[in-house]
Design a protein around this motif. Sequence first.
Motif, PDB file in Angstrom:
ATOM      1  N   ASN A 153       0.846  -1.193   0.000  1.00  0.00           N
ATOM      2  CA  ASN A 153       0.000   0.000   0.000  1.00  0.00           C
ATOM      3  C   ASN A 153       0.882   1.243   0.000  1.00  0.00           C
ATOM      4  O   ASN A 153       1.619   1.505   0.950  1.00  0.00           O
ATOM      5  CB  ASN A 153      -0.895  -0.019   1.239  1.00  0.00           C
ATOM      6  N   GLY A 154       0.797   2.024  -1.070  1.00  0.00           N
ATOM      7  CA  GLY A 154       1.630   3.207  -1.168  1.00  0.00           C
ATOM      8  C   GLY A 154       1.388   4.222  -0.074  1.00  0.00           C
ATOM      9  O   GLY A 154       2.288   4.990   0.284  1.00  0.00           O
ATOM     10  N   PHE A 155       0.183   4.245   0.487  1.00  0.00           N
ATOM     11  CA  PHE A 155      -0.138   5.239   1.502  1.00  0.00           C
ATOM     12  C   PHE A 155       0.522   4.945   2.852  1.00  0.00           C
ATOM     13  O   PHE A 155       0.366   5.725   3.794  1.00  0.00           O
ATOM     14  CB  PHE A 155      -1.652   5.370   1.647  1.00  0.00           C
ATOM     15  N   SER A 156       1.244   3.840   2.943  1.00  0.00           N
ATOM     16  CA  SER A 156       2.091   3.587   4.112  1.00  0.00           C
ATOM     17  C   SER A 156       3.521   4.063   3.852  1.00  0.00           C
ATOM     18  O   SER A 156       4.391   3.889   4.697  1.00  0.00           O
ATOM     19  CB  SER A 156       2.088   2.103   4.469  1.00  0.00           C
ATOM     20  N   TYR A 157       3.755   4.669   2.677  1.00  0.00           N
ATOM     21  CA  TYR A 157       5.046   5.212   2.264  1.00  0.00           C
ATOM     22  C   TYR A 157       6.149   4.167   2.424  1.00  0.00           C
ATOM     23  O   TYR A 157       7.173   4.423   3.060  1.00  0.00           O
ATOM     24  CB  TYR A 157       5.374   6.491   3.028  1.00  0.00           C
ATOM     25  N   PRO A 158       5.951   2.973   1.846  1.00  0.00           N
ATOM     26  CA  PRO A 158       6.883   1.873   2.077  1.00  0.00           C
ATOM     27  C   PRO A 158       8.203   2.060   1.338  1.00  0.00           C
ATOM     28  O   PRO A 158       8.286   2.768   0.331  1.00  0.00           O
ATOM     29  CB  PRO A 158       6.129   0.676   1.497  1.00  0.00           C
ATOM     30  N   LYS A 159       9.208   1.398   1.852  1.00  0.00           N
ATOM     31  CA  LYS A 159      10.479   1.320   1.139  1.00  0.00           C
ATOM     32  C   LYS A 159      10.340   0.286   0.029  1.00  0.00           C
ATOM     33  O   LYS A 159       9.774  -0.794   0.223  1.00  0.00           O
ATOM     34  CB  LYS A 159      11.613   0.953   2.098  1.00  0.00           C
ATOM     35  N   THR A 160      10.850   0.634  -1.130  1.00  0.00           N
ATOM     36  CA  THR A 160      10.708  -0.187  -2.323  1.00  0.00           C
ATOM     37  C   THR A 160      12.025  -0.146  -3.097  1.00  0.00           C
ATOM     38  O   THR A 160      12.674   0.902  -3.151  1.00  0.00           O
ATOM     39  CB  THR A 160       9.563   0.353  -3.200  1.00  0.00           C
ATOM     40  N   PRO A 161      12.432  -1.248  -3.710  1.00  0.00           N
ATOM     41  CA  PRO A 161      13.688  -1.239  -4.475  1.00  0.00           C
ATOM     42  C   PRO A 161      13.595  -0.311  -5.688  1.00  0.00           C
ATOM     43  O   PRO A 161      12.640  -0.383  -6.462  1.00  0.00           O
ATOM     44  CB  PRO A 161      13.848  -2.700  -4.918  1.00  0.00           C
ATOM     45  N   ILE A 162      14.581   0.535  -5.847  1.00  0.00           N
ATOM     46  CA  ILE A 162      14.664   1.422  -7.005  1.00  0.00           C
ATOM     47  C   ILE A 162      16.102   1.423  -7.524  1.00  0.00           C
ATOM     48  O   ILE A 162      17.046   1.099  -6.794  1.00  0.00           O
ATOM     49  CB  ILE A 162      14.214   2.866  -6.683  1.00  0.00           C
ATOM     50  N   VAL A 163      16.249   1.806  -8.774  1.00  0.00           N
ATOM     51  CA  VAL A 163      17.565   1.971  -9.396  1.00  0.00           C
ATOM     52  C   VAL A 163      17.664   3.397  -9.894  1.00  0.00           C
ATOM     53  O   VAL A 163      16.812   3.851 -10.673  1.00  0.00           O
ATOM     54  CB  VAL A 163      17.762   0.985 -10.568  1.00  0.00           C
ATOM     55  N   LEU A 164      18.692   4.123  -9.449  1.00  0.00           N
ATOM     56  CA  LEU A 164      18.839   5.533  -9.802  1.00  0.00           C
ATOM     57  C   LEU A 164      19.642   5.701 -11.078  1.00  0.00           C
ATOM     58  O   LEU A 164      20.521   4.882 -11.396  1.00  0.00           O
ATOM     59  CB  LEU A 164      19.529   6.292  -8.660  1.00  0.00           C
ATOM     60  N   ASP A 165      19.364   6.797 -11.788  1.00  0.00           N
ATOM     61  CA  ASP A 165      20.068   7.051 -13.046  1.00  0.00           C
ATOM     62  C   ASP A 165      21.557   7.269 -12.862  1.00  0.00           C
ATOM     63  O   ASP A 165      22.344   6.987 -13.773  1.00  0.00           O
ATOM     64  CB  ASP A 165      19.442   8.246 -13.778  1.00  0.00           C
ATOM     65  N   ASP A 166      21.988   7.757 -11.702  1.00  0.00           N
ATOM     66  CA  ASP A 166      23.410   8.016 -11.513  1.00  0.00           C
ATOM     67  C   ASP A 166      24.173   6.802 -10.980  1.00  0.00           C
ATOM     68  O   ASP A 166      25.390   6.875 -10.777  1.00  0.00           O
ATOM     69  CB  ASP A 166      23.634   9.229 -10.598  1.00  0.00           C
ATOM     70  N   ASN A 167      23.474   5.689 -10.762  1.00  0.00           N
ATOM     71  CA  ASN A 167      24.132   4.445 -10.340  1.00  0.00           C
ATOM     72  C   ASN A 167      23.304   3.258 -10.823  1.00  0.00           C
ATOM     73  O   ASN A 167      22.681   2.556 -10.035  1.00  0.00           O
ATOM     74  CB  ASN A 167      24.292   4.404  -8.821  1.00  0.00           C
ATOM     75  N   PRO A 168      23.278   3.033 -12.153  1.00  0.00           N
ATOM     76  CA  PRO A 168      22.357   2.047 -12.733  1.00  0.00           C
ATOM     77  C   PRO A 168      22.750   0.596 -12.484  1.00  0.00           C
ATOM     78  O   PRO A 168      22.022  -0.304 -12.933  1.00  0.00           O
ATOM     79  CB  PRO A 168      22.401   2.379 -14.228  1.00  0.00           C
ATOM     80  N   ASP A 169      23.836   0.370 -11.774  1.00  0.00           N
ATOM     81  CA  ASP A 169      24.269  -1.004 -11.506  1.00  0.00           C
ATOM     82  C   ASP A 169      23.873  -1.496 -10.115  1.00  0.00           C
ATOM     83  O   ASP A 169      24.185  -2.626  -9.746  1.00  0.00           O
ATOM     84  CB  ASP A 169      25.796  -1.127 -11.655  1.00  0.00           C
ATOM     85  N   GLU A 170      23.195  -0.645  -9.351  1.00  0.00           N
ATOM     86  CA  GLU A 170      22.866  -1.004  -7.969  1.00  0.00           C
ATOM     87  C   GLU A 170      21.428  -0.611  -7.636  1.00  0.00           C
ATOM     88  O   GLU A 170      20.964   0.465  -8.010  1.00  0.00           O
ATOM     89  CB  GLU A 170      23.819  -0.295  -7.003  1.00  0.00           C
ATOM     90  N   ALA A 171      20.736  -1.484  -6.930  1.00  0.00           N
ATOM     91  CA  ALA A 171      19.410  -1.168  -6.403  1.00  0.00           C
ATOM     92  C   ALA A 171      19.540  -0.709  -4.962  1.00  0.00           C
ATOM     93  O   ALA A 171      20.378  -1.214  -4.207  1.00  0.00           O
ATOM     94  CB  ALA A 171      18.498  -2.387  -6.480  1.00  0.00           C
ATOM     95  N   ILE A 172      18.731   0.267  -4.582  1.00  0.00           N
ATOM     96  CA  ILE A 172      18.658   0.732  -3.205  1.00  0.00           C
ATOM     97  C   ILE A 172      17.190   0.749  -2.800  1.00  0.00           C
ATOM     98  O   ILE A 172      16.312   0.509  -3.619  1.00  0.00           O
ATOM     99  CB  ILE A 172      19.281   2.133  -3.032  1.00  0.00           C
ATOM    100  N   LEU A 173      16.930   1.045  -1.542  1.00  0.00           N
ATOM    101  CA  LEU A 173      15.556   1.189  -1.085  1.00  0.00           C
ATOM    102  C   LEU A 173      15.178   2.669  -1.076  1.00  0.00           C
ATOM    103  O   LEU A 173      15.860   3.492  -0.474  1.00  0.00           O
ATOM    104  CB  LEU A 173      15.379   0.600   0.315  1.00  0.00           C
ATOM    105  N   GLY A 174      14.093   2.986  -1.764  1.00  0.00           N
ATOM    106  CA  GLY A 174      13.585   4.345  -1.760  1.00  0.00           C
ATOM    107  C   GLY A 174      12.269   4.421  -1.019  1.00  0.00           C
ATOM    108  O   GLY A 174      11.531   3.427  -0.926  1.00  0.00           O
ATOM    109  N   ASP A 175      11.951   5.587  -0.482  1.00  0.00           N
ATOM    110  CA  ASP A 175      10.686   5.808   0.216  1.00  0.00           C
ATOM    111  C   ASP A 175       9.649   6.309  -0.788  1.00  0.00           C
ATOM    112  O   ASP A 175       9.857   7.341  -1.450  1.00  0.00           O
ATOM    113  CB  ASP A 175      10.860   6.837   1.340  1.00  0.00           C
TER     114      ASP A 175
END
Length: 216
Positions: A34-56
């Motif tokens: 549920n997005g309304f709990s503002y969960p952490k979710t795996p994302i990949v940023l454009d400035d580091n496309p080789d690593e996934a991090i957790l975003g809020d």
Amino acid sequence: MCYYVSNQLTRKEMKDTFGVTYEGPDFQGSEFTNGFSYPKTPIVLDDNPDEAILGDWGLIPVWAKDRNMQKSTLNARIETLVEKPSFRDSVSNRCLVLVKGFYEWKWLDSKGKKKEKYFIHLDNGEEPFALGGIYNIWTDEETEETLTSFSIVTSNANELMAEIHNTKDRMPLVLSKEAEEAWLSDRSIDNFAFPNYSPDLIAINLDVAGSQPTLF
């Protein structure tokens, strides 16, 4: 719009599907997040496309004093990204939001008292896939905590999603494997707005036993 996703990905799935490593804390995610709990979710940023991090989930712009606005920034309309104060400074901060699918409800009456629940994913053999997102790195002035927060970008609906999301006619930016790199490379956002871009999707009606997938 897009407020509910399946983000239950393992490190191995992130590596095998997206070619990225994940070195963060243990992450389990959920088949129904549920997005309304503002969960952490795996994302990949454009400035580091080789690593996934957790975003809020729920972008916090750099000028925000607190996290209260996150309930309004779970999604970002692609048509107005450059206009909205919450998003315009993050238009070039692109990310991939790693999921296995998302959920939407079709209204069966004018007031939404009767609905059908659908699970929707990219037509890619049931592999995980990416949603297009934008992000910002925000520091809480009181706690000095630094958060990487994101919004899922949405577009006008294609034929399938217009049939399901029949009150808003919206859909998240579902990225094919070929589109992932283009999104991270800061390609013009107009290239990703429907009908310029339309992914091949599969929808499963979860409220009808034995329902066959619908493809577009």
